[in-house]
Design a protein around this motif. Structure first.
Motif, PDB file in Angstrom:
ATOM      1  N   ARG A  15      15.177  13.095  30.414  1.00  0.00           N
ATOM      2  CA  ARG A  15      14.788  13.801  29.015  1.00  0.00           C
ATOM      3  C   ARG A  15      15.718  15.155  29.009  1.00  0.00           C
ATOM      4  NH1 ARG A  15       8.851  14.184  27.276  1.00  0.00           N
ATOM      5  NH2 ARG A  15       8.749  15.416  29.106  1.00  0.00           N
ATOM      6  N   ASP A  16      16.476  15.337  29.762  1.00  0.00           N
ATOM      7  CA  ASP A  16      17.540  16.302  29.817  1.00  0.00           C
ATOM      8  C   ASP A  16      18.678  16.099  28.993  1.00  0.00           C
ATOM      9  OD1 ASP A  16      19.372  18.426  30.697  1.00  0.00           O
ATOM     10  OD2 ASP A  16      18.880  18.105  32.659  1.00  0.00           O
ATOM     11  N   PRO A  17      18.786  16.678  27.728  1.00  0.00           N
ATOM     12  CA  PRO A  17      19.976  16.546  26.889  1.00  0.00           C
ATOM     13  C   PRO A  17      21.328  17.017  27.299  1.00  0.00           C
ATOM     14  CG  PRO A  17      18.093  17.817  25.742  1.00  0.00           C
ATOM     15  CD  PRO A  17      17.710  17.637  27.026  1.00  0.00           C
ATOM     16  N   ALA A  18      21.438  17.898  28.186  1.00  0.00           N
ATOM     17  CA  ALA A  18      22.708  18.579  28.847  1.00  0.00           C
ATOM     18  C   ALA A  18      23.072  17.344  29.673  1.00  0.00           C
ATOM     19  CB  ALA A  18      22.455  19.799  29.365  1.00  0.00           C
ATOM     20  N   ARG A  19      22.271  16.945  30.602  1.00  0.00           N
ATOM     21  CA  ARG A  19      22.571  15.880  31.643  1.00  0.00           C
ATOM     22  C   ARG A  19      22.811  14.537  30.874  1.00  0.00           C
ATOM     23  NH1 ARG A  19      18.349  12.534  35.425  1.00  0.00           N
ATOM     24  NH2 ARG A  19      19.873  11.045  36.220  1.00  0.00           N
ATOM     25  N   ARG A  54      29.822  16.181  22.200  1.00  0.00           N
ATOM     26  CA  ARG A  54      28.797  16.506  23.088  1.00  0.00           C
ATOM     27  C   ARG A  54      27.805  17.495  22.690  1.00  0.00           C
ATOM     28  NH1 ARG A  54      31.892  16.702  28.878  1.00  0.00           N
ATOM     29  NH2 ARG A  54      32.137  14.547  29.308  1.00  0.00           N
ATOM     30  N   ASP A  55      28.390  18.606  22.042  1.00  0.00           N
ATOM     31  CA  ASP A  55      27.295  19.660  21.592  1.00  0.00           C
ATOM     32  C   ASP A  55      26.328  19.153  20.346  1.00  0.00           C
ATOM     33  OD1 ASP A  55      28.814  21.531  23.103  1.00  0.00           O
ATOM     34  OD2 ASP A  55      30.044  22.335  21.393  1.00  0.00           O
ATOM     35  N   ARG A  56      26.945  18.396  19.683  1.00  0.00           N
ATOM     36  CA  ARG A  56      25.903  17.816  18.576  1.00  0.00           C
ATOM     37  C   ARG A  56      24.980  16.661  19.526  1.00  0.00           C
ATOM     38  NH1 ARG A  56      28.805  20.865  16.605  1.00  0.00           N
ATOM     39  NH2 ARG A  56      27.268  22.090  17.215  1.00  0.00           N
ATOM     40  N   ILE A  57      25.366  15.828  20.236  1.00  0.00           N
ATOM     41  CA  ILE A  57      24.534  14.859  21.196  1.00  0.00           C
ATOM     42  C   ILE A  57      23.326  15.770  21.898  1.00  0.00           C
ATOM     43  CG2 ILE A  57      24.281  13.690  23.184  1.00  0.00           C
ATOM     44  CD1 ILE A  57      27.110  12.610  22.526  1.00  0.00           C
ATOM     45  N   VAL A  58      23.818  17.031  22.267  1.00  0.00           N
ATOM     46  CA  VAL A  58      22.460  17.681  23.013  1.00  0.00           C
ATOM     47  C   VAL A  58      21.771  18.262  21.910  1.00  0.00           C
ATOM     48  CG1 VAL A  58      22.210  20.120  24.005  1.00  0.00           C
ATOM     49  CG2 VAL A  58      24.007  18.639  24.944  1.00  0.00           C
ATOM     50  N   GLU A  59      22.296  18.642  20.913  1.00  0.00           N
ATOM     51  CA  GLU A  59      21.443  19.008  19.520  1.00  0.00           C
ATOM     52  C   GLU A  59      20.626  17.890  19.189  1.00  0.00           C
ATOM     53  OE1 GLU A  59      23.902  20.567  16.582  1.00  0.00           O
ATOM     54  OE2 GLU A  59      24.714  22.152  17.778  1.00  0.00           O
ATOM     55  N   PHE A  60      21.129  16.837  19.006  1.00  0.00           N
ATOM     56  CA  PHE A  60      20.240  15.510  18.654  1.00  0.00           C
ATOM     57  C   PHE A  60      19.215  15.209  19.414  1.00  0.00           C
ATOM     58  CE2 PHE A  60      19.560  11.145  19.048  1.00  0.00           C
ATOM     59  CZ  PHE A  60      19.276  10.624  17.676  1.00  0.00           C
ATOM     60  N   LEU A  61      19.626  15.164  20.656  1.00  0.00           N
ATOM     61  CA  LEU A  61      18.569  14.810  21.938  1.00  0.00           C
ATOM     62  C   LEU A  61      17.542  15.953  22.239  1.00  0.00           C
ATOM     63  CD1 LEU A  61      20.787  13.287  24.583  1.00  0.00           C
ATOM     64  CD2 LEU A  61      19.369  11.909  23.160  1.00  0.00           C
ATOM     65  N   THR A  62      17.704  17.023  21.928  1.00  0.00           N
ATOM     66  CA  THR A  62      16.916  18.063  21.957  1.00  0.00           C
ATOM     67  C   THR A  62      15.784  17.852  20.930  1.00  0.00           C
ATOM     68  OG1 THR A  62      18.352  19.701  22.800  1.00  0.00           O
ATOM     69  CG2 THR A  62      16.331  20.419  21.920  1.00  0.00           C
ATOM     70  N   ARG A  63      16.115  17.599  19.535  1.00  0.00           N
ATOM     71  CA  ARG A  63      15.189  17.461  18.618  1.00  0.00           C
ATOM     72  C   ARG A  63      14.473  16.047  18.931  1.00  0.00           C
ATOM     73  NH1 ARG A  63      19.902  17.566  15.294  1.00  0.00           N
ATOM     74  NH2 ARG A  63      19.589  15.560  14.903  1.00  0.00           N
ATOM     75  N   LYS A  64      15.292  15.213  19.104  1.00  0.00           N
ATOM     76  CA  LYS A  64      14.588  13.804  19.449  1.00  0.00           C
ATOM     77  C   LYS A  64      13.361  14.021  20.266  1.00  0.00           C
ATOM     78  CE  LYS A  64      15.441   9.484  21.805  1.00  0.00           C
ATOM     79  NZ  LYS A  64      15.158   8.301  20.706  1.00  0.00           N
ATOM     80  N   TRP A  65      13.456  14.805  21.646  1.00  0.00           N
ATOM     81  CA  TRP A  65      12.505  14.664  22.458  1.00  0.00           C
ATOM     82  C   TRP A  65      11.495  16.135  22.262  1.00  0.00           C
ATOM     83  CZ3 TRP A  65      17.021  13.700  26.342  1.00  0.00           C
ATOM     84  CH2 TRP A  65      17.086  12.436  26.308  1.00  0.00           C
ATOM     85  N   ARG A  66      11.590  16.740  21.304  1.00  0.00           N
ATOM     86  CA  ARG A  66      10.563  17.618  20.731  1.00  0.00           C
ATOM     87  C   ARG A  66       9.745  16.676  19.678  1.00  0.00           C
ATOM     88  NH1 ARG A  66      14.430  22.437  19.020  1.00  0.00           N
ATOM     89  NH2 ARG A  66      14.621  23.554  21.109  1.00  0.00           N
TER      90      ARG A  66
END
Length: 159
Positions: free
Chosen positions: A33-37, A58-70
């Motif tokens: 659950r580490d978006p950057a990793r 990648r930047d949008r992937i990090v944003e997407f995963l951050t939202r997802k895991w919140r």
């Protein structure tokens, strides 16, 4: 090959063994659950279709995963190889999570992956369905993080 060129072994073309390894590495990263990793496994300009959302880079992937895991709390994922050829891998997966009201879900899906020559994922196409489940129906009970090696996979769990 440039000395500072990113690589993510195993590299294509995939064998059955290396495709299975690539799937487990992806599962492990997502379970962190580490978006950057997670984003480091994708090309800088990777293209995704995740349900009805399109994500580029990648930047949008990090944003997407951050939202997802919140939103998807206590997320735990299992992936399984479905098929592979050359630089393509198809997987099926299921993950369990709950929302902030305590409602549990199991999300089922399929992904099609396309890798570049350096083993970075250039495209990810995901189709996912969420099924409400009771807490008693959960099958994933390992501590947050990597799924233990002795934990059953999807087929073993009848999923």
């Amino acid at each position: 090959m440039s000395a500072n060129l990113e690589q993510r072994p195993p590299l294509p073309p995939f064998t059955r063994e290396t495709a299975i390894q690539k799937v487990r590495l992806a599962e492990d990263a997502w379970n962190s659950r580490d978006p950057a990793r997670v984003a480091l496994a994708y090309t800088v300009h990777s293209r995704w279709r995740n349900r009805a959302e399109f994500v580029d880079g990648r930047d949008r992937i990090v944003e997407f995963l951050t939202r997802k895991w919140r939103r998807e709390l206590d997320y735990r994922l299992i992936k399984e190889l479905w098929a592979f050829e050359g630089n393509r891998i198809a997987v099926r997966f299921a993950y369990e999570w709950h929302d902030d009201s305590g409602n549990w879900f199991r999300s089922y899906g399929n992904e099609n992956w396309l890798f570049d020559e350096n083993g970075l994922m250039a495209e990810r196409h995901a189709s996912i369905n969420d099924v409400p489940i009771a807490a008693a129906e959960r099958k994933y009970h390992w501590p947050q993080g990597r799924r233990p090696d002795d934990h059953p996979g999807l087929s073993d769990l009848g999923l």
